[in-house]
Design an enzyme around this catalytic site. Structure first.
Site, PDB file in Angstrom:
ATOM      1  N   GLN A  93     -78.294  -4.830 -15.291  1.00  0.00           N
ATOM      2  CA  GLN A  93     -77.582  -4.095 -16.333  1.00  0.00           C
ATOM      3  C   GLN A  93     -78.529  -3.408 -17.306  1.00  0.00           C
ATOM      4  OE1 GLN A  93     -74.459  -3.437 -16.843  1.00  0.00           O
ATOM      5  NE2 GLN A  93     -73.392  -4.785 -15.431  1.00  0.00           N
ATOM      6  N   GLN A  94     -79.573  -4.089 -17.698  1.00  0.00           N
ATOM      7  CA  GLN A  94     -80.467  -3.577 -18.733  1.00  0.00           C
ATOM      8  C   GLN A  94     -81.762  -3.016 -18.155  1.00  0.00           C
ATOM      9  OE1 GLN A  94     -79.552  -3.568 -21.997  1.00  0.00           O
ATOM     10  NE2 GLN A  94     -77.583  -4.374 -21.342  1.00  0.00           N
TER      11      GLN A  94
END
Length: 190
Positions: free
Chosen positions: A72-73
């Site tokens: 996600q990051q």
């Protein structure tokens, strides 16, 4: 007497953990794979990994320190990736073999990671690609994933590592051990 003779040699027999970096796009099953390898059980939550997670896993005669880098990051944390990959004995890219719409993104992501870590990862590091979720009808085969990721072109980037694509299923564990066996055999100094 045994204690006196044993102490000088105690350092020779300590097992060292080999760092394996598990990475890929979000939703590919990285956490599920890591949980299955660690416990043998199926992961029941669907929470994305934020940042990274580290697990020590005993596998056959080796102890592996598996670093899962959250998908996600990935772009926010990208400047830190060199540190995650530093001293890695093996790299594991997880691809969702059912997600044909994002395979090009996975290819671009792999190339971006390789460009970023070039020179900071030993030449002996092998790349294992898990084609996860292969049990779903219509999933891409290992050879199709290899072609769509264009793994052969990695050699043009002076990335002379061994690579292998292994069909897998994090839920059943199918293919996970075969992939680790290949990685342990081909990662050079593991």
């Amino acid at each position: 007497m045994g204690m006196t003779l044993g102490k000088p040699f105690s350092g020779f027999f300590q097992e060292t953990e080999q760092r394996i970096v598990l990475f890929g796009l979000d939703g590919t099953g990285k956490s599920s794979i890591m949980h299955k390898l660690k416990t043998g059980e199926t992961l029941t939550t669907n929470m994305p990994t934020i940042g990274f997670e580290v697990e020590s896993i005993k596998y056959k005669d080796s102890t592996l320190s598996i670093w899962e880098v959250g998908g996600q990051q990935r772009y926010k944390m990208f400047p830190l990736w060199k540190h995650y990959f530093h001293q890695a004995a093996g790299l594991v890219l997880v691809v969702d073999s059912t997600d044909r719409n994002r395979i090009e993104e996975a290819k671009n992501f792999l190339n971006m990671v390789i460009d970023e870590i070039q020179g900071s990862v030993p030449d002996s590091v092998a790349i294992l690609v898990y084609g996860n979720k292969h049990d779903v009808p219509g999933a891409m085969s290992a050879s199709e994933i290899t072609n769509k990721l264009d793994l052969a072109s990695l050699r043009k980037k002076n990335w002379q590592r061994n690579w292998h694509t292994q069909s897998s299923c994090a839920l059943s564990g199918d293919g996970l051990h075969e992939g680790l066996d290949w990685l342990l055999q081909n990662a050079g100094r593991m």
